[in-house]
Design an enzyme around this catalytic site. Structure first.
Site, PDB file in Angstrom:
ATOM      1  CG  HIS A 232       0.257   0.350   2.333  1.00 51.43           C
ATOM      2  ND1 HIS A 232      -0.062  -0.603   3.819  1.00 51.43           N
ATOM      3  CD2 HIS A 232       0.073   0.927   2.464  1.00 51.43           C
ATOM      4  CE1 HIS A 232       0.598   0.228   4.297  1.00 51.43           C
ATOM      5  NE2 HIS A 232       0.060   0.809   4.112  1.00 51.43           N
ATOM      6  CG  ASP A 260      -0.026  -3.934   2.100  1.00 48.51           C
ATOM      7  OD1 ASP A 260       0.589  -3.565   1.606  1.00 48.51           O
ATOM      8  OD2 ASP A 260      -0.208  -3.995   3.891  1.00 48.51           O
ATOM      9  N   GLY A 340       3.464   5.843   9.545  1.00 52.62           N
ATOM     10  CA  GLY A 340       5.240   5.528   9.105  1.00 52.62           C
ATOM     11  C   GLY A 340       5.519   4.627   9.234  1.00 52.62           C
ATOM     12  CB  SER A 342       3.232   1.494   6.601  1.00 49.87           C
ATOM     13  OG  SER A 342       1.802   0.939   6.690  1.00 49.87           O
ATOM     14  CB  SER A 357      -0.347  -4.597   6.728  1.00 45.74           C
ATOM     15  OG  SER A 357      -0.970  -4.495   5.759  1.00 45.74           O
TER      16      SER A 357
END
Length: 388
Positions: A232, A260, A340, A342, A357
Site C-alpha cells: 500500500h 500487502d 509511517g 508501514s 501492514s
C-alpha cells in the site's frame, strides 16, 4: 549515501562485494526453508543486551526469563515442521506456550498423538483438523465483510475460526448478518476489538524512512537487488527516495489489497545490508534467515516512526478487512505501530518474519499490528533474502 551506525558501517565494507558480486555470504530464500531452519536450530549466538532489555520492557520479563524464552522459541521454531509431519492428516495447528516454554501441537487422532509426542512437542487432542478449519475460513473469505468486522483467522488453540468485530459495531445489523453467515461455514467464535484496522503509511515527516510521492513508509528487509516493503506504500513503477531525498530506485512489483507486499530496486549508490535497525533501543539486528515463529512466540518490529517495539505472535493466516479491501494470509501480533511504520521489519530473534501492514491503536496506549509474511513475498517475486 546512507546514514550508518557503527554496525552498519562495518557491515557495508564487507557487504558491498557480497551485494554486487553475489558471492561470499550465505543467503536464505523462501524456496530453501532448510537453510532458515538450520540457522535457527544451530545458532548459539547470545542475544544482545538491548534485545533482552526490549523484551523485559514490552513483555514484562526478567533478564533470565527473556533469555530462557528466546532459547525455548528457537527450539520450538525448529521443531514445528517435524511435529507437523508427525501429526499427518490429523494436524490441528500448533503454538508456542510461553508458560511451559514448549511447542503445543493439536491433533485429532490419539494414534498420531504418540508420534507427535515422540518429537518432543506437547499434544492436545481436538475435534477439528487444521485443513477443515482452513476450509471454513476460506468460505468466510468469500463473504463481503462490513466495516464493523475487523478480521478473521484460524485459532489453533481454540480449535475454531475467530471473527473479530469492532466493539462499537457488535450489534450492527450488517455485522450480525456477517457473523451468522460465517457461523454457517464452520466452527466460529466471535471476539471484540477496540478499533478498526488501518494501514500505517504517513505524509512526509522526519525520521529514517523512504519516500514515494508524499507518502513515508519504512524499509522491510534487504533482498539481493533491493528491499521488500508494504504494497500500500506505492504502485509498481513509482520512484523511491531515501531519508536524504536522493533516489534509491523504483517499485518493481506491488499488490494491495488482496495482499500487502511490494519490492523496491536499489541503485544510485545505495546498497543492501542484512540488518534491522534497533534505533538505539537495541543494537542493530543481523538477519540470518526466515524460519517462521509459531503462534505465541515473541516478535519485535522496527519502523521509522515508533522505532523498536516487541510483543507476541497472536494469530497466523488472518484475513484483515481494511477500508480499501480485504488482505489475506496476514500474521497478527500484539506489537504496537504508528503512521509511517508501514513496510517496516518484523523479526523474531534473528529470523525475518514479515513487513508491517497495518493495525489499530498506537505506541502510547497500545494496540495490535499485522504483518505480511516475508516468505510469501520472496516466493511471489522470486527474491532471495539478504542474510548475514
Amino acid at each position: 549515501m546512507r546514514r550508518t551506525t557503527a554496525l552498519r558501517t562495518a557491515l557495508s565494507a564487507l557487504l558491498l562485494v557480497g551485494a554486487w558480486a553475489g558471492a561470499g555470504l550465505p543467503s536464505a530464500s523462501a524456496a530453501d526453508p532448510s537453510t532458515a531452519d538450520s540457522h535457527t536450530a544451530t545458532d548459539t549466538r547470545q542475544a544482545s543486551a538491548g534485545l533482552l532489555a526490549a523484551l523485559r520492557k514490552d513483555l514484562g520479563l526478567t533478564e533470565a526469563q527473556a533469555k530462557a524464552r528466546l532459547s525455548s522459541e528457537k527450539a520450538a521454531t525448529a521443531l514445528q515442521p517435524r511435529a507437523q509431519r508427525a501429526a499427518g492428516a490429523s494436524y490441528g495447528g500448533s503454538w508456542f506456550d510461553a508458560s511451559t516454554g514448549r511447542l503445543t501441537v493439536a491433533v485429532t487422532s490419539e494414534e498420531r498423538a504418540a508420534s507427535v509426542r515422540a518429537t518432543g512437542a506437547t499434544v492436545r487432542l481436538v475435534t477439528h483438523t487444521a485443513r477443515s478449519l482452513d476450509a471454513a475460513k476460506a468460505k468466510i473469505d468469500r463473504l463481503r465483510a462490513p466495516a464493523g468486522v475487523s478480521s478473521w483467522h484460524v485459532d489453533p488453540e481454540a480449535n475454531k475460526v475467530v471473527v473479530n468485530v469492532v466493539s462499537s459495531a457488535r450489534h450492527d445489523n450488517d455485522v450480525r448478518a456477517f457473523v451468522e453467515r460465517a457461523e454457517a461455514a464452520g466452527p466460529v467464535t466471535v471476539e471484540e476489538t477496540a478499533e478498526a484496522p488501518r494501514t500505517f503509511s504517513a505524509g512526509t515527516v522526519g525520521g529514517d524512512p523512504y519516500y514515494t510521492g508524499n507518502v513515508r513508509c519504512s524499509i522491510g528487509f534487504s533482498v539481493y537487488g533491493g528491499f521488500v516493503t508494504a504494497g500500500h506504500c506505492g504502485q509498481a513503477g513509482a520512484s523511491v527516495r531515501g531519508w536524504d531525498g536522493s533516489g534509491i530506485g523504483n517499485f518493481q512489483g506491488s499488490t494491495f489489497p488482496g495482499d500487502d507486499y511490494a519490492w523496491v530496486s536499489v541503485g544510485n549508490g545505495w546498497w543492501t545490508v542484512p540488518v534491522v535497525l534497533g534505533w538505539g533501543t537495541v543494537s542493530d539486528q543481523l538477519v540470518r534467515g526466515s524460519a517462521v515463529a509459531p503462534v505465541g512466540a515473541s516478535i519485535c518490529r522496527s519502523g521509522s516512526t515508533s522505532h523498536w517495539h516487541c510483543g507476541n505472535v497472536l494469530a497466523t493466516n488472518e484475513t484483515v478487512n481494511y477500508s480499501q479491501g480485504a488482505v489475506y494470509q496476514m500474521t497478527k501480533t500484539s506489537v504496537c505501530a504508528e503512521p509511517g511504520d508501514s513496510g517496516g521489519s518484523f523479526i523474531s530473534g534473528d529470523q525475518a518474519q514479515g513487513v508491517t501492514s497495518g493495525g489499530w491503536g498506537n505506541c502510547s496506549s497500545g494496540g495490535q499490528t499485522w504483518h505480511q509474511p516475508v516468505n510469501e513475498i520472496l516466493n511471489r517475486y522470486g527474491l532471495t533474502l539478504h542474510t548475514a
